[in-house]
Design an enzyme around this catalytic site. Structure first.
Site, PDB file in Angstrom:
ATOM      1  N   ARG A  16       0.992  -1.506  -0.016  1.00  0.00           N
ATOM      2  CA  ARG A  16       0.091  -0.014  -0.171  1.00  0.00           C
ATOM      3  C   ARG A  16       0.881   1.500  -0.065  1.00  0.00           C
ATOM      4  O   ARG A  16       0.336   2.122  -0.700  1.00  0.00           O
ATOM      5  CB  ARG A  16      -1.010   0.083   1.233  1.00  0.00           C
ATOM      6  CG  ARG A  16      -1.876  -1.220   1.060  1.00  0.00           C
ATOM      7  CD  ARG A  16      -2.787  -1.246   0.269  1.00  0.00           C
ATOM      8  NE  ARG A  16      -3.553   0.134  -0.046  1.00  0.00           N
ATOM      9  CZ  ARG A  16      -4.250   0.406  -0.981  1.00  0.00           C
ATOM     10  NH1 ARG A  16      -4.326  -0.269  -2.252  1.00  0.00           N
ATOM     11  NH2 ARG A  16      -5.168   1.523  -0.741  1.00  0.00           N
ATOM     12  N   HIS A 100     -13.895  -2.175   4.477  1.00  0.00           N
ATOM     13  CA  HIS A 100     -13.873  -1.637   3.231  1.00  0.00           C
ATOM     14  C   HIS A 100     -13.643  -2.845   1.925  1.00  0.00           C
ATOM     15  O   HIS A 100     -14.235  -2.889   1.058  1.00  0.00           O
ATOM     16  CB  HIS A 100     -13.126  -0.553   3.093  1.00  0.00           C
ATOM     17  CG  HIS A 100     -13.338   0.074   1.760  1.00  0.00           C
ATOM     18  ND1 HIS A 100     -14.704   0.951   1.396  1.00  0.00           N
ATOM     19  CD2 HIS A 100     -12.897   0.377   0.486  1.00  0.00           C
ATOM     20  CE1 HIS A 100     -14.819   1.616   0.400  1.00  0.00           C
ATOM     21  NE2 HIS A 100     -13.682   1.190  -0.276  1.00  0.00           N
ATOM     22  N   TRP A 101     -12.540  -3.604   2.349  1.00  0.00           N
ATOM     23  CA  TRP A 101     -12.261  -4.527   1.465  1.00  0.00           C
ATOM     24  C   TRP A 101     -12.978  -5.974   1.451  1.00  0.00           C
ATOM     25  O   TRP A 101     -12.294  -6.883   1.968  1.00  0.00           O
ATOM     26  CB  TRP A 101     -10.694  -4.740   1.469  1.00  0.00           C
ATOM     27  CG  TRP A 101      -9.865  -3.852   1.072  1.00  0.00           C
ATOM     28  CD1 TRP A 101     -10.260  -2.510   0.427  1.00  0.00           C
ATOM     29  CD2 TRP A 101      -8.458  -3.607   1.174  1.00  0.00           C
ATOM     30  NE1 TRP A 101      -9.135  -1.736   0.016  1.00  0.00           N
ATOM     31  CE2 TRP A 101      -8.237  -2.416   0.636  1.00  0.00           C
ATOM     32  CE3 TRP A 101      -7.433  -4.320   1.822  1.00  0.00           C
ATOM     33  CZ2 TRP A 101      -6.793  -1.795   0.404  1.00  0.00           C
ATOM     34  CZ3 TRP A 101      -6.167  -4.084   1.789  1.00  0.00           C
ATOM     35  CH2 TRP A 101      -5.672  -2.760   1.135  1.00  0.00           C
TER      36      TRP A 101
END
Length: 120
Positions: A16, A100-101
Site C-alpha cells: 500500500r 472496506h475490502w
C-alpha cells in the site's frame, strides 16, 4: 480498509505504501479529493448537461448486488442506503466483521454471495 488487524501484514503495508507513493497516486488523489478538484466539479456541473453519476442511479436497469462490510470506516454502512434506495432491483449483502475490502476480508463469502446472485 480492514476490520481485522491480523490481516494487516508488513507486506500489505509495504504494498500500500508503494502504491501511495507511485508517481500517479498523488495526481489521482488531487484530481479526486482536492479543493481544486471540488471547485472544478462544481464548475463542470454548473456548465454541463451531464448530471452527476449518483443522480442517475435510478436508471440502472439490471439487478444489482451491493456488498458492504459492516465495519467499513471509509464508507460506513449507512451510506449503502443511497444506492439501495435509488437502484431498482438492488440487493444489499452486509458482511460481519469486515471493513472496506469485502472481497479480501470476506473473500470466500463474497464469492459465494456473488455467484449465487449471478446464477439467479
Amino acid at each position: 480498509m480492514l476490520s481485522d488487524p491480523k490481516l494487516v501484514t508488513d507486506d500489505l503495508i509495504e504494498e500500500r505504501w508503494q502504491a501511495a507513493n507511485h508517481a500517479d497516486a498523488l495526481q489521482t488523489m488531487k484530481a479526486m479529493y482536492s479543493a481544486e478538484a471540488f471547485a472544478l466539479q462544481q464548475q463542470f456541473l454548473a456548465q454541463s448537461a451531464t448530471p452527476p453519476y449518483w443522480s442517475m442511479l435510478h436508471k440502472v436497469q439490471c439487478p444489482t448486488l451491493l456488498t458492504w462490510g459492516f465495519d467499513d470506516r471509509q464508507c460506513p454502512l449507512d451510506m449503502a442506503a443511497i444506492p439501495l434506495r435509488l437502484i431498482p432491483n438492488a440487493e444489499l449483502h452486509v458482511f460481519p466483521n469486515c471493513g472496506h475490502w469485502v472481497n479480501t476480508e470476506a473473500k470466500d463469502a463474497c464469492e459465494r454471495v456473488s455467484i449465487e446472485f449471478l446464477r439467479r
